[in-house]
Scaffold this motif. Structure first.
Motif, short mmCIF file in Angstrom:
data_model
loop_
_atom_site.label_atom_id
_atom_site.label_comp_id
_atom_site.label_asym_id
_atom_site.label_seq_id
_atom_site.Cartn_x
_atom_site.Cartn_y
_atom_site.Cartn_z
N SER A 1 0.87 -0.94 -0.54
CA SER A 1 -0.10 0.01 0.17
C SER A 1 0.61 1.11 0.08
N ILE A 2 1.84 0.88 0.77
CA ILE A 2 2.89 2.70 0.68
C ILE A 2 3.57 2.42 -0.79
N ARG A 3 3.82 1.16 -1.18
CA ARG A 3 4.75 1.39 -2.73
C ARG A 3 3.55 2.06 -3.55
N LEU A 4 2.46 1.71 -3.63
CA LEU A 4 1.07 2.30 -4.57
C LEU A 4 0.92 4.16 -4.30
N TYR A 5 1.35 3.95 -2.84
CA TYR A 5 0.48 5.48 -2.76
C TYR A 5 1.23 6.48 -3.03
N LEU A 6 3.39 5.41 -2.44
CA LEU A 6 4.23 6.68 -3.40
C LEU A 6 4.36 6.66 -5.26
N ILE A 7 4.10 5.57 -5.64
CA ILE A 7 3.37 5.93 -7.09
C ILE A 7 3.00 6.58 -7.10
N LYS A 8 1.36 7.16 -6.83
CA LYS A 8 0.64 7.99 -7.36
C LYS A 8 0.76 9.77 -6.54
N ALA A 9 1.46 9.11 -5.52
CA ALA A 9 2.29 10.82 -5.25
C ALA A 9 2.97 11.46 -5.88
N CYS A 10 3.85 10.38 -6.19
CA CYS A 10 5.28 11.10 -7.16
C CYS A 10 4.70 11.11 -8.75
N ASP A 11 2.92 11.03 -8.58
CA ASP A 11 2.28 11.35 -10.23
C ASP A 11 1.88 12.57 -10.44
N ARG B 1 10.62 7.39 4.81
CA ARG B 1 10.62 6.85 5.60
C ARG B 1 10.71 8.22 6.94
N PHE B 2 10.59 9.30 6.73
CA PHE B 2 9.97 10.41 7.70
C PHE B 2 8.75 10.30 7.99
N LEU B 3 8.47 9.71 6.18
CA LEU B 3 7.14 10.17 5.88
C LEU B 3 6.36 8.25 6.94
N PHE B 4 7.01 7.50 7.29
CA PHE B 4 6.59 6.38 7.20
C PHE B 4 7.42 5.92 8.22
N PRO B 5 7.64 6.04 9.43
CA PRO B 5 8.63 5.70 10.61
C PRO B 5 9.06 4.00 10.28
N ASP B 6 7.83 3.25 10.46
CA ASP B 6 7.91 2.36 10.65
C ASP B 6 8.44 1.47 9.17
N LEU B 7 8.62 1.93 8.65
CA LEU B 7 9.04 1.51 6.99
C LEU B 7 10.68 1.04 7.93
N PRO B 8 11.22 -0.40 8.05
CA PRO B 8 12.62 -0.66 7.85
C PRO B 8 13.63 -0.08 7.26
N GLU B 9 14.79 0.17 7.44
CA GLU B 9 15.57 0.73 7.22
C GLU B 9 16.06 0.33 5.24
N GLU B 10 16.88 0.49 5.13
CA GLU B 10 17.45 0.34 3.45
C GLU B 10 18.71 -1.53 3.88
N GLY B 11 17.85 -2.57 3.14
CA GLY B 11 18.68 -3.56 3.43
C GLY B 11 17.62 -4.59 4.14
N GLY B 12 16.83 -3.85 5.01
CA GLY B 12 15.92 -4.51 6.02
C GLY B 12 14.69 -5.79 6.01
N LEU B 13 14.52 -6.82 6.60
CA LEU B 13 13.39 -7.39 6.06
C LEU B 13 11.90 -7.14 6.62
N ILE B 14 10.84 -7.07 6.11
CA ILE B 14 10.06 -7.19 6.27
C ILE B 14 9.26 -7.95 6.67
N PRO B 15 8.95 -7.77 8.19
CA PRO B 15 8.56 -8.63 8.75
C PRO B 15 7.00 -9.34 8.65
N GLU B 16 7.08 -11.27 8.91
CA GLU B 16 6.55 -12.34 8.87
C GLU B 16 4.73 -11.62 9.09
N THR B 17 3.87 -11.58 9.22
CA THR B 17 2.53 -11.63 9.66
C THR B 17 2.23 -13.02 10.57
N ALA B 18 1.61 -12.27 12.14
CA ALA B 18 1.36 -13.94 12.53
C ALA B 18 0.80 -15.46 11.43
N ASP B 19 -0.61 -15.14 11.03
CA ASP B 19 -0.56 -15.66 10.24
C ASP B 19 0.58 -16.59 9.24
#
Length: 1749
Positions: A1464-1474, A1524-1542
Motif C-alpha cells: 500500500s505504501i508502494r502504491l501510494y508513492l507511485i500516485k504521490a510521485c505522479d 521513512r520520515f513519512l512512514f517511520p515504521d518502514l525498515p531501513e535500507e536492506g532491512g527485512l519486512i517481518p511476517e504476519t502471525a498468519d
C-alpha cells in the motif's frame, strides 16, 4: 328551440354569453334576446343572416338561409337559430359570415364553408350554393414534393370572397374580385391561394368588406442594412428626375420628368404594388390590364399638372379634369378644389386632424398616370366629382379672407398641439407656429407639382407660411437635386441639417394651393378656402402609397438623418426657423416606443400596420383616392397609431387603436364613419365626447357599432349610421329615415348587462353580454377599463408634456448636463412603462372580449416584468427628484406651456391653482405609480369572487400581495427621495456638489448632536450623515464662518460597525471600522445607539445586496422579520487614500472586518495590478502581479505564491527584458532553487541557469548553460560567480573539472579533450594552463613540467617527455586521470530542492520535524491545489482527479510494516510521485528538470556518466530518507519486512523445505523508488551509456551482423549447441514445419522475442525479469523437445542462450548491461537473477571475441 324575447321580459337562467340583436338607433328600439341553451361565444352577421358559435363548439344559423331551400321543406327565413348538423362531431372555435355565405374554423385548424358559392367564395368548384357546412382544404403547394395542409386560425367573409388567417400568420384567399389580392387572371378562384404580397409578414387579423379587404400586420423589426441614397436619375432613360430652372427672381424646381421609354405592360407589376406599380390609377374595378409608365418619385394629385407649365404656386383655371361632368363653378371658386372635394365640406372650425393627415410618406418609385384613366376614376363617384352624401348641404368655398382668418387661427392655436407633432421645431412665435402647420411630422413627401421659390415674397403670416412651405419643398427634393445644384453653383448655399433623434419626423412637402400667390407678386385667381387647402394638402399626402414597407422605413430613416434647405434663396424665411433647423440638440430619449420593445412574443404587439386592397370607389382603402387596389398596400397614416383591431363594413373601414380611438374611412353616405369630415378617403378620428374610450367595433352595411367605456365601468354602446325606421305593422324599412352626424348613445345599453363584444352586419346589430355573477364580471370589466384609461392618460402625458419639453430651447441650460441625462433616462423608462401598460390594456381587452377568465392575465403571468418596470421607473423618478430636476424644469415648462401651464394642470386634474409647478410636474410623472394601487384593489376584488381554497384565489391573492408590497416599497422610496431633497435644500457649505448624487438617499444625520466623535478636539465640530451608500464625516472648527471645512466619505460596502459593551466601558458607543480608519462614535443614549446601529447595519446590508438595486431592497423589504446583521466577510470595492504602499490603489474583492481577505484585485494608478488571495490586508497565497516597465508596452509579470505582502514560495517571474525566472522567492527576492532563462535561442546571449539562489544571487550548486559559447558549467556559485569546485563541458568534447575562483578556472584541475588527451595541473584563467602539471597522450606518452598558454592555441612547456617502455613493469598503469575527484559530490548537489520539500512537509531542517505535521501539510497542499484547479478543471485530466482523491487517504498501519502495508505504501508513492500537487511529486518534477538540464545537450558527454549514475543513487538515498520520515515504521535500507502471525502459522505447519523456499522481501530504495524515478530520467542517462560504450558496441554489432547471416542449424553448430537441443520441427501460424538446413530465424523464436523486450523496459528489476522470462522460454522449448525432465548445466545452457542473444539483435546491449550492473538492487546480485545477468554479460563479451572460420 326557444323563441326570441325582449330583454325587458323575464331573464333566462343563462348568465354568460347572452346575445341581443336590434336594428337602428331610435329611442324606441328594444333589443331582442336570442335564447339558446348554452352561452354564445361569438356571433357573425351577414347581409340577411347570422351565425352563432356557442359553448361546446356548436354552430347555429338564423335569418334568410336561401341556400338551404334546396333541402326539403326548409323555410326561406327563420327567426329561430337552426343547428348546423353538418358540423356535429367537430369542435368549432370561430365563425364568420359574409354577404350570403358562412364559414367555421374547427379546433384542428380545418375550414368548413356553406352558403352562396356563385363566385367561388365557399372554396368549392361546380356548385352555385352549398347548403350545409362542407370541409374546404387549404393546401400549401409551395413545396412540389410534399403538399401540406394549412392550419387556419380565423376566417373573414365578404360578398364574393373569403380570407383565412393561417397559424403561421399568412393570408389565404378565394372567391372573386380584386379584393383577393391575388394575381389571378381567371376569376373566380375556388381554390384557396396564399396572398404572396403579405408573405413574410406577421398578420394578426383579417377583415372583409363587401368588395375590399383589410389586414392588421405586426410591424417588422427595423432593418440593419445600410441605407442607400435614393436615385436621382430615371432607371430607364437615365435622365434627371428633378430639374432646376434659374429665373430672374425665382428658381423653379420641377419633378416634371416624363420617361419616353418607360411604358411597359404587365399584369401585376414588378414592384408588386397595390396597382402593380406606384400610382397607376388606370387599373379599373374590372381588373383590366393597364399600361404603366414609370416616372418621378411622386404621384400628382391632379393629372393635368404634368402638362401645364410651372407657375408660382397658383393653379390655372383649366386644370380640371376634362371629362368631369361637375357643374360649372363661379369665377371666384377654385375649380380644382371643387373637383376633388366633398361637397359637404365647409371651412373647418379647427385644424384638420393632423394625426390622420400627416403620416403619409412619398415613395421613391411611382408611375406616370394616364389623365383619362384618372378622370375615369373620379367619374366613378356617383355625382361625378364630389363624394356621395345623403342629405348633404352644398356651400361655396371660402374666399381669400377666409384663408387669412384660417392662417391666423392656426397661428393662435395652442403651440403644444404642434409641439406634439413636430419634434424638430421648437415653438417660439406665431410665425413659427404657422410655419409648423406646413411642416408636418413626417419625412419629406415629393411635391405633386412644380414649385417656385420666390426671392421677393411679402411679409406677414402668409409670407412666413409660404417661406416655410418653400423650405419644406426644398427639403423634398433634397439629395436628388444635388447634382443639378452643383451645375447652378448652388452647392455653396445648401447645408444639411441634422434633426433631433427624438422622433422620426421631418417636414412634409405637400404644397397646399389654398394659399394664394398674393404675397408672391401680382393677383391670381382666388384660391380655395381652408377646406380646399386642407383637402388638397391631405389628399396629396395620402395619395402617395407604398409598394412595400421597406421603402417606408428607408425613407423615414433618410428623412431623419438629413434635411436640406436653400437659405441663400429665401429672403423671407424666418431666421429663427433656420436657426432651429441647424441647432444642435442634446440627445433625447425616444418618445415613441421602439419596435424592439415589442419583440416579446408573450405580450400583444402595439406596433402594427393596416393593409388594404380591393375596390376603392368609396375610398374604403384609405389611401386618399378612389382607385382599385389589386395588391395589399399599407395605409401609412395608421402605421404609428398602434391599431389593435380592424373591421370592414360593406363600403367603409374601421381601425381601433390602443388609445381607444376609432379611425374610419370609406363610404359615409349614412354617417357610418362617425364624423362628417371630408375627404373620407383617408382615416379620420370618429367624433366622440371626451373621455369615451372605444374598445370594440362592428361594421355593417351602412352603420357602425361601438363598444366603449363611459363614466362608469359598465360598457356603453354607440351607434353611427343609417336609421332603420319601422312601419306600422311592417318590418323595418331599409334605406328610409335619417342618419347620424356623429355616434349616438344607445339608451338601452345599461339594461342588457356587461357587454363583452359587438357585431354588425347587413342592417343588424348584435351585442354579447354577461350578467354580473358574484361581482366577477364587473371587476374584470373595471380592471380592463382602468388599464385603458391609464394608457390613454400616459399617452397624453407623453405627447402633450414630455415631447414638447424635450424640444425646449433652454432645457440643457436650465437643467445642466447631469439632470438632462437623468430626464432622458426618466422619459425612456416612462416610455417603457407606457408601452407595457398599453400591451396589458390590449391583453385585458382581448381577455374580456373572448375568455372572460383570469387565466392568461399578464398581470398574474408576468408579475415580475411589471414589478421590475415600475421599480426601474420609480428609481429614475427619484433620481431626477433628488437632483432638483423638477425645480429646474419649471422654467422650460413655463416657456413651453405658458405661465399657467394649464396642460399640466388638466392632466393632473388639479383644480388648485396655488400648487407650485414643480409639484405639478412631479404629480404628472407620478401618475403611473398611483395606478399601481388600482392593480392591488382590483385583483383583491377579483379574488373575493372565488372560493378561498381554489387555485385561482391563491393566484390572485399572491399577485395582489406582490403588488401591495411593491406599492409600499415605492412609497418608501418616494419618501426617501423627498427627505433627501429637503436635506440638500438645507445643506450648509460647498459640499453639496461633490456629495449630491442621483442614486444617493439620506438615511439619517446627526445635526441634533446625537452622535459625537470620541476624543474629538475641544473646538472641533463633527457631523455624521448616513446615506444609503456612504457614511459622511464632516469636520470643522467652531469660530470659522464656513463651519464644515472638510469631509470624508466612507463607502458602506467597506464599513463595519460593532457596538461597544456598556458593562466594560460605561459608554454608549459604536466602533466603526473602515479599511484605513477605525474610530469610536458616542451616542447620547442607549436608544440613539440602537437607532444608529440599526440604521447603519440596514444601510450596509442594502448596499451589499446590490448597489443601486431597488429590486434587492424590495425583496429584502417584503419580509417583516428582523434584518440580519451584514456579514463580517463580504465582497466590496474600495480606493485607498492614505499614504502607504496602497495609496490611490483600488481593491475589489473579499473583505474581513475592514481588511482585504480572500480573493481580490488591486489596481494602482501607475498600472500595477495584483490579482490573487489576501490575508489580513496583505497579499498571501497564490497571486498574479503585473508591474509596468519603463520600456513601452512591456511589463514584469509574476505568478506564484505570496506571504505577508511579499513574493514568497514558488512562482514564475517574466521580466520585461525577456528573462524568465521559475523557482522560489523569499521577501520579494529569488531565494532557494530556481531556473533563470535569459534571452531566446536567436537572441544575443541566450543562457539558462538552474540551481540555488540566495538573496537574488546565484549561490550554492547550480548548472549554467551558456548557449552562445556552447559551454555548460556544473558546480558551486557564490554571489553570482563560479566559486569552488566545478565541471565544464563544451560542445567540442572538452571536459574540465577542478577549482574555480572569481568566475574563472583557477587552481588545480583536470582537462580532457575528445581524443583522450588530458592535462592535470594548475590553471589561471579559463582554458589557460599556468604552472605544474602532466600532459598525457592517448597512446600513453606523457609530459611532466611547467605549462603556460591557452589550450588549443599553442602551449609553452618546460618539462620532461616520457614514453613508457613496452616491457615496463608498470605498463598496465593507465595515465588517464580518475574523474570526479574535483567535481561536486552527488550528495552536495541540489540541496535546495530537497530543503524545499522538507519545508513543505513542515520541517525546519532536513530530517527534523514531526510526521503528523508533515501529513497535515500534505493534506493542506492537496486541498489548496485542488481549489486552485477547481476554477479551471481543464488543467487536470480525469486520471489526475482520481489520483488526487486517492491521495487523500493516507496508508494506515499499526505496528511493524507487513507485506500488505508495504504494497500500500508502494502504491501510494507511485500516485504521490505522479502528481505535482503532492510535495513528493513536486520534488520528483524538480529533480527530473535539473537532471535533464544537466545531462541533455552539451551535457551529453560520456565523461559525465559516472556522475550521472551517482546522482541517481543520491536521489534514491535522499528520497528514501523522506519516505521513512513519512512512514517511520518502514525498515531501513536492506532491512527485512517481518511476517504476519498468519504467515508464521502457515510456515510452522508446513515442511522445513517449504520454509526455505518462501520468499523474503528486502526493503531497498531502488526497488521502492526506481520504478517512479528512472522512467523519467531514462533518456539522458541511456544516451550517456550509449556514448560511453560506443566503441565496444560497434565491435559487438559488427559480429552480430555477421553471425546472423547464418541459417539456424549452421549457427547452432557453430556456437557448439548440443545436437539434442536442436529443434526438429517448428510451428508457424498453426502449421508444423520441419527444420531444414536453410531454415532461418525459426529456432527458439519465442525466447528471442522475449529477450528483445529488454529495450522496452526502464528499471534494472524489469530488465532482469525479461532475462528470467527468456530463460524460462528456452527451458520450455527444450522440455517440449526432450519430453523429459532435465537440469541445465552451464556448458549446455550458455551456447543456447548465446544463440538467443545473437538472434535477438539488441543494438545497445552493452549499455543495457552496464545500466543493470550500475543500478541493480544489491540484494539480488547473488541470487538467481544475478546468475542470469552474469550469463547475459558473458554472452555480450563472448560475441565480441567470436571469429568465424
Amino acid at each position: 328551440m326557444e323563441k326570441q324575447m325582449s330583454s325587458g321580459e323575464e331573464e333566462s337562467s343563462v348568465e354568460r354569453g347572452l346575445l341581443h340583436t336590434w336594428k337602428g338607433y331610435s329611442c324606441s328600439v328594444t333589443p331582442e334576446k336570442v335564447l339558446l341553451s348554452r352561452p354564445v361565444l361569438q356571433a357573425a352577421l351577414g347581409n340577411r343572416h347570422g351565425v352563432l358559435l356557442v359553448e361546446g363548439g356548436q354552430v347555429y344559423s338564423f335569418g334568410e338561409l336561401s341556400w338551404k331551400q334546396t333541402q326539403m321543406a326548409f323555410p326561406a327565413e327563420t327567426s329561430e337559430p337552426v343547428l348546423e348538423v353538418g358540423l356535429s362531431g367537430q369542435k368549432v372555435v370561430s365563425v364568420a359570415a359574409g354577404g350570403f355565405h358562412s364559414g367555421a374554423v374547427t379546433e384542428d385548424g380545418g375550414v368548413h364553408m356553406w352558403g352562396d358559392n356563385a363566385h367561388g367564395q365557399c372554396g368549392l368548384s361546380g356548385l352555385t350554393a352549398v347548403p350545409n357546412p362542407t370541409p374546404v382544404g387549404v393546401i400549401d403547394h409551395s413545396d412540389p414534393t410534399a403538399s401540406q395542409t394549412v392550419k387556419v386560425l380565423e376566417l373573414a367573409c365578404g360578398e364574393q370572397h373569403t380570407l383565412a388567417l393561417s397559424a403561421r400568420h399568412q393570408v389565404w384567399a378565394w372567391g372573386s374580385g380584386p379584393q383577393l389580392g391575388l394575381p389571378v387572371s381567371t376569376l373566380p378562384t375556388w381554390r384557396p391561394q396564399r396572398v404572396e404580397h403579405l408573405a413574410g409578414r406577421h398578420v394578426l387579423q383579417v377583415s372583409c368588406g363587401a368588395f375590399h379587404s383589410l389586414a392588421l400586420v405586426r410591424c417588422p423589426a427595423p432593418s440593419q442594412e445600410p441605407r442607400r441614397p435614393p436615385p436621382d436619375k430615371c432607371g430607364q432613360c437615365n435622365q434627371l428626375l428633378y430639374t432646376m430652372t434659374d429665373k430672374e427672381d425665382h428658381v423653379i424646381i420641377s419633378d416634371n420628368h416624363h420617361c419616353p421609354i418607360g411604358a411597359q405592360a404587365g399584369e401585376h407589376g414588378g414592384s408588386d404594388d397595390r396597382r402593380g406599380s406606384e400610382g397607376s390609377p388606370g387599373k379599373g374595378l374590372s381588373g383590366q390590364q393597364q399600361v404603366k409608365v414609370k416616372s418621378s418619385p411622386s404621384e400628382p394629385l391632379l393629372s393635368t399638372h404634368r402638362h401645364s407649365p410651372p407657375r408660382p404656386l397658383s393653379l390655372s383655371p383649366h386644370t380640371t379634369s376634362r371629362s368631369s361632368p361637375a357643374p360649372a363653378t363661379s369665377p371666384t371658386q377654385d375649380p380644382v378644389a371643387s373637383s376633388g372635394s366633398d361637397a359637404t365640406g365647409t371651412a373647418p372650425q379647427e385644424p384638420q386632424q393632423p394625426e390622420a393627415t400627416e403620416e403619409s410618406r412619398a415613395e421613391p418609385s411611382s408611375a406616370e398616370p394616364n389623365p383619362s384613366s384618372l378622370s375615369q376614376a373620379y367619374d366613378s363617384r356617383p355625382d361625378g366629382g364630389a363624394l356621395q352624401g345623403t342629405g348633404a348641404k352644398s356651400s361655396p368655398y371660402p374666399d381669400e379672407q377666409a384663408v387669412k382668418e384660417y392662417l391666423k387661427k392656426l397661428s393662435d392655436h395652442s403651440l403644444s398641439d404642434q409641439a406634439a407633432k413636430s419634434p424638430q421645431l421648437a415653438q417660439r412665435s406665431q410665425v413659427d407656429a404657422i410655419a409648423d402647420v406646413f411642416t408636418p411630422d413626417e419625412p419629406p413627401s415629393s411635391s405633386s407639382s412644380s414649385v417656385v421659390m420666390a426671392t421677393g415674397a411679402g411679409g406677414g403670416p402668409v409670407g412666413a407660411a409660404l417661406n416655410s412651405l418653400v423650405a419644406s419643398c426644398a427639403s423634398v427634393v433634397g439629395e436628388r437635386v444635388a447634382s443639378t445644384c452643383e451645375a447652378l453653383s448652388l452647392r455653396k448655399v445648401m447645408s444639411y441639417y441634422y434633426p433631433s433623434p427624438t422622433s422620426s419626423s421631418c417636414s412634409s412637402s405637400s404644397s397646399p394651393p389654398g394659399v394664394s400667390a398674393q404675397g408672391v407678386g401680382g393677383p391670381a385667381p382666388d384660391a380655395g378656402g381652408a377646406g380646399g387647402l386642407a383637402l388638397l394638402q391631405e389628399e396629396s399626402l395620402q395619395g402617395k402609397k407604398s409598394c412595400s414597407l421597406g421603402d417606408v422605413r428607408q425613407e423615414e430613416a433618410e428623412g431623419l438623418s438629413r434635411r436640406l434647405s436653400l437659405p441663400g434663396l429665401l429672403s423671407q424665411v424666418s431666421p429663427r426657423l433656420l436657426r432651429r433647423y441647424s441647432r444642435s440638440r442634446v440627445k433625447a430619449a425616444p418618445l415613441s416606443p421602439t419596435l424592439v420593445a415589442d419583440g416579446d412574443s408573450l405580450l400583444p404587439s402595439l406596433q402594427t400596420e393596416v393593409w388594404s386592397w380591393g375596390r376603392g370607389q368609396e375610398g374604403q382603402l384609405g389611401h386618399g383616392d378612389l382607385q382599385c387596389g389589386l395588391q395589399p398596400m399599407c395605409i401609412k397614416s395608421l402605421s404609428s397609431k398602434q391599431v389593435l383591431r380592424i373591421a370592414a363594413g360593406a363600403h367603409h373601414s374601421l381601425a381601433l387603436t390602443a388609445q381607444s380611438q376609432m379611425f374610419s374611412w370609406g363610404s359615409n353616405s349614412s354617417g357610418q364613419l362617425g364624423h362628417m369630415e371630408t375627404p373620407s378617403t383617408i382615416p379620420r378620428l370618429a367624433k366622440l365626447s371626451e373621455g369615451i374610450r372605444v374598445w370594440d367595433v362592428g361594421a355593417g352595411q351602412q352603420h357602425t357599432l361601438l363598444l366603449a367605456d363611459g363614466d362608469c365601468f359598465q360598457p356603453i354602446l354607440y351607434y353611427s349610421g343609417q336609421q332603420v325606421k319601422e312601419g306600422l305593422g311592417q318590418a323595418p324599412q331599409e334605406g328610409s329615415g335619417g342618419y347620424t352626424q356623429q355616434p349616438v348613445l344607445l339608451p338601452f345599453c345599461m339594461n342588457i348587462g356587461y357587454v363583452s363584444s359587438v357585431f354588425a352586419g347587413g342592417q343588424l346589430c348584435g351585442a354579447l353580454a354577461d350578467k354580473n355573477v358574484m361581482g366577477f364580471i364587473a371587476s374584470l370589466h373595471e380592471l380592463a377599463a382602468a388599464e385603458r384609461k391609464c394608457y390613454c392618460k400616459l399617452t397624453s402625458v407623453k405627447t402633450e408634456v414630455l415631447q414638447p419639453l424635450l424640444k425646449a430651447d433652454n432645457l440643457t441650460s436650465s437643467l445642466g448636463q447631469t439632470s438632462t441625462g437623468l430626464l432622458q433616462t426618466l422619459i425612456g423608462r416612462f416610455n417603457g412603462l407606457c408601452q407595457l401598460t398599453g400591451q396589458n390594456s390590449a391583453s385585458l381587452t382581448a381577455l374580456v372580449r373572448r375568455l372572460r377568465d383570469i387565466r392568461g392575465m399578464l398581470l398574474l403571468d408576468h408579475t415580475e416584468l411589471f414589478m421590475d418596470t415600475y421599480t426601474e421607473y420609480s428609481s429614475a423618478l427619484g433620481n431626477f427628484l433628488v437632483m432638483g430636476g423638477f425645480q429646474a424644469l419649471a422654467k422650460p415648462c413655463q416657456d413651453v406651456f405658458g405661465k399657467g401651464c394649464e396642460v399640466v394642470q388638466r392632466l393632473v386634474e388639479s383644480a388648485d391653482d396655488s400648487v407650485p409647478l414643480p409639484d405639478l410636474l412631479l404629480s404628472v410623472l407620478h401618475l403611473p405609480i398611483k395606478h399601481l394601487q388600482e392593480y392591488t384593489r382590483l385583483l383583491l376584488k377579483l379574488a373575493t369572487c372565488y372560493e378561498v381554497d381554489s387555485a385561482d384565489y391563491r393566484t390572485l391573492q399572491d399577485g395582489c400581495s406582490k403588488f401591495e408590497s411593491l406599492v409600499l416599497h415605492l412609497k418608501r422610496k418616494r419618501k426617501e427621495a423627498d427627505y433627501t431633497l429637503h436635506f440638500w435644500k438645507s445643506f450648509p457649505g460647498k459640499m453639496t456638489d461633490s456629495l449630491r448624487k442621483p442614486s444617493r438617499r439620506l438615511v439619517c444625520e446627526s445635526s441634533n448632536k446625537a452622535l459625537t466623535l470620541q476624543n474629538a478636539g475641544r473646538f472641533s465640530v463633527n457631523w455624521f450623515i448616513l446615506f444609503n451608500d456612504a457614511l459622511v464625516h464632516a469636520q470643522g472648527m467652531v469660530p470659522y464662518k464656513n463651519l464644515f471645512s472638510t469631509h470624508h466619505v466612507f463607502p458602506l460596502t467597506s464599513l463595519w460597525v460593532d457596538p461597544i459593551s456598556e458593562e466594560t466601558t460605561g459608554l454608549n458607543g459604536l466602533k466603526v471600522i473602515t479599511p484605513e480608519e477605525c474610530f469610536t462614535l458616542l451616542t447620547s443614549s442607549p436608544m440613539e445607539k440602537a437607532k444608529w446601529l440599526r440604521s447603519i447595519n440596514q444601510a450596509v446590508e442594502q448596499a451589499l445586496s446590490g448597489v443601486g438595486s431597488d429590486t434587492a431592497s424590495l425583496a429584502s423589504g417584503s419580509g417583516s422579520g428582523p434584518r440580519p446583521d451584514p456579514p463580517i466577510s463580504r465582497t466590496a470595492s474600495y480606493t485607498f487614500y492614505k499614504e502607504g504602499r496602497l495609496k490611490e490603489a483600488t481593491y475589489e474583492g473579499r473583505w474581513l472586518a475592514g481588511k482585504p481577505h480572500g480573493r481580490g484585485v488591486v489596481k494602482w494608478p501607475d498600472g500595477r495590478v495584483y490579482t490573487g488571495t489576501f490575508k489580513n490586508g496583505l497579499e498571501d497565497g497564490f497571486g498574479e502581479y503585473i508591474l509596468p516597465s519603463k520600456n513601452a508596452n512591456k511589463s514584469d509579470h509574476y505568478q506564484g505564491n505570496w506571504k505577508e505582502g511579499k513574493m514568497h514560495g514558488f512562482g514564475t517571474y517574466r521580466y520585461a527584458t525577456g528573462e524568465v525566472y521559475e523557482g522560489c522567492f523569499q521577501d520579494n527576492m529569488r531565494h532557494g532553487h530556481g531556473m533563470l532563462r535569459s534571452g531566446k535561442l536567436n537572441s544575443s546571449s541566450p543562457s539558462v541557469f538552474i540551481g540555488q539562489w540566495q538573496s537574488d544571487r546565484k549561490c550554492g550548486y547550480g548548472v549554467f548553460d551558456d548557449i552562445t559559447r556552447g559551454e555548460k558549467y556544473m558546480g558551486t556559485w557564490q554571489d553570482d560567480q563560479r566559486q569552488g569546485n566545478g565541471v565544464i563541458v563544451t560542445q567540442f568534447g572538452l571536459y574540465y573539472e577542478g577549482a574555480f575562483s572569481s568566475n574563472k578556472m583557477m587552481g588545480t584541475g583536470v582537462l580532457l579533450s575528445e581524443d583522450d588527451t588530458s592535462f592535470e595541473g594548475e590553471f589561471s584563467e579559463d582554458w589557460t594552463l599556468c604552472g605544474k602539471g602532466t600532459l598525457s597522450m592517448p597512446n600513453g606518452d606523457y609530459i611532466e613540467g611547467s605549462f603556460s598558454g591557452v589550450w588549443g592555441s599553442g602551449l609553452k612547456i618546460s618539462g620532461s617527455y616520457y614514453k613508457p617502455n613496452l616491457f615496463d613493469s608498470d605498463k598496465d598503469k593507465s595515465r588517464t586521470p580518475k574523474l570526479g575527484r574535483l567535481a561536486v559530490r552527488a550528495e552536495d548537489k541540489w540541496l535546495a530542492v530537497f530543503e524545499e520539500c522538507w519545508k513543505r512537509l513542515g520541517s525546519d531542517a532536513v530530517g527534523q520535524g514531526e510526521t503528523s505535521i508533515a501529513w497535515d501539510n500534505i493534506a493542506v497542499a492537496l486541498t489548496a491545489n485542488r481549489q486552485i484547479h477547481r476554477g479551471s478543471p481543464e488543467l487536470l485530466t480525469r486520471s489526475q482527479h482520481k489520483a488526487l482523491e486517492s491521495l487523500e487517504i493516507i496508508p494506515q498501519h499499526v505496528g511493524p510494516v507487513t507485506m500488505e502495508t508495504y504494497d500500500s505504501i508502494r502504491l501510494y508513492l507511485i500516485k504521490a510521485c505522479d502528481t505535482a500537487l503532492h510535495p513528493l511529486g513536486r520534488l520528483l518534477e524538480s529533480l527530473v528538470a535539473v537532471y535533464r538540464m544537466t545531462y541533455v545537450g552539451v551535457g551529453a558527454n560520456r565523461r559525465l556518466l559516472p556522475q550521472a549514475v551517482n546522482e541517481i543513487k543520491s536521489y534514491l538515498k535522499r528520497i528514501f530518507h523522506i519516505v521513512r520520515f513519512l512512514f517511520p515504521d518502514l525498515p531501513e535500507e536492506g532491512g527485512l519486512i517481518p511476517e504476519t502471525a498468519d504467515i508464521q502459522q502457515e510456515r510452522s505447519s508446513s515442511s522445513s523445505e517449504a520454509q526455505l523456499e518462501a520468499p523474503r522481501r528486502v526493503v531497498s530504495s531502488s526497488a521502492l523508488l526506481l520504478p517512479v524515478l528512472l522512467p523519467r530520467l531514462y533518456p539522458p542517462l541511456f544516451t550517456l551509456y550509449a556514448l560511453d560504450k560506443e566503441k565496444e558496441e560497434d565491435v559487438y554489432w559488427d559480429c552480430v551482423s555477421r553471425l546472423n547471416k547464418q541459417p539456424d542449424l549452421a549457427l547452432l553448430a557453430f556456437l557448439g549447441v548440443h545436437q539434442k537441443f536442436w529443434p526438429v520441427s517448428i510451428t508457424v501460424h498453426g502449421e508444423t514445419q520441419q527444420v531444414v538446413s536453410s531454415t532461418k530465424d525459426a529456432c527458439f523464436a519465442s525466447a528471442v522475442e522475449t529477450l528483445q523486450q529488454i529495450s522496452t523496459t526502464f528499471t534494472p528489476s524489469d530488465k532482469l525479469q525479461v532475462i528470467q522470462l527468456t530463460f524460462e522460454e528456452i527451458t520450455q522449448e527444450v522440455l517440449t523437445l526432450l519430453k523429459e525432465d532435465f537440469l541445465w548445466s552451464m556448458d549446455d545452457l550458455f551456447p543456447v542462450f548465446l544463440y538467443v542473444v545473437l538472434r535477438a539483435r539488441i543494438r545497445n546491449l552493452g549499455s543495457e548491461v552496464s545500466l543493470i550492473e550500475d543500478l541493480m538492487d544489491p540484494c539480488v546480485q547473488h541470487g538467481e537473477h544475478g546468475i542470469m545477468f552474469t550469463t547475459l554479460k558473458a554472452c555480450y563479451y563472448q560475441i565480441q571475441q567470436e571469429r568465424i572460420t
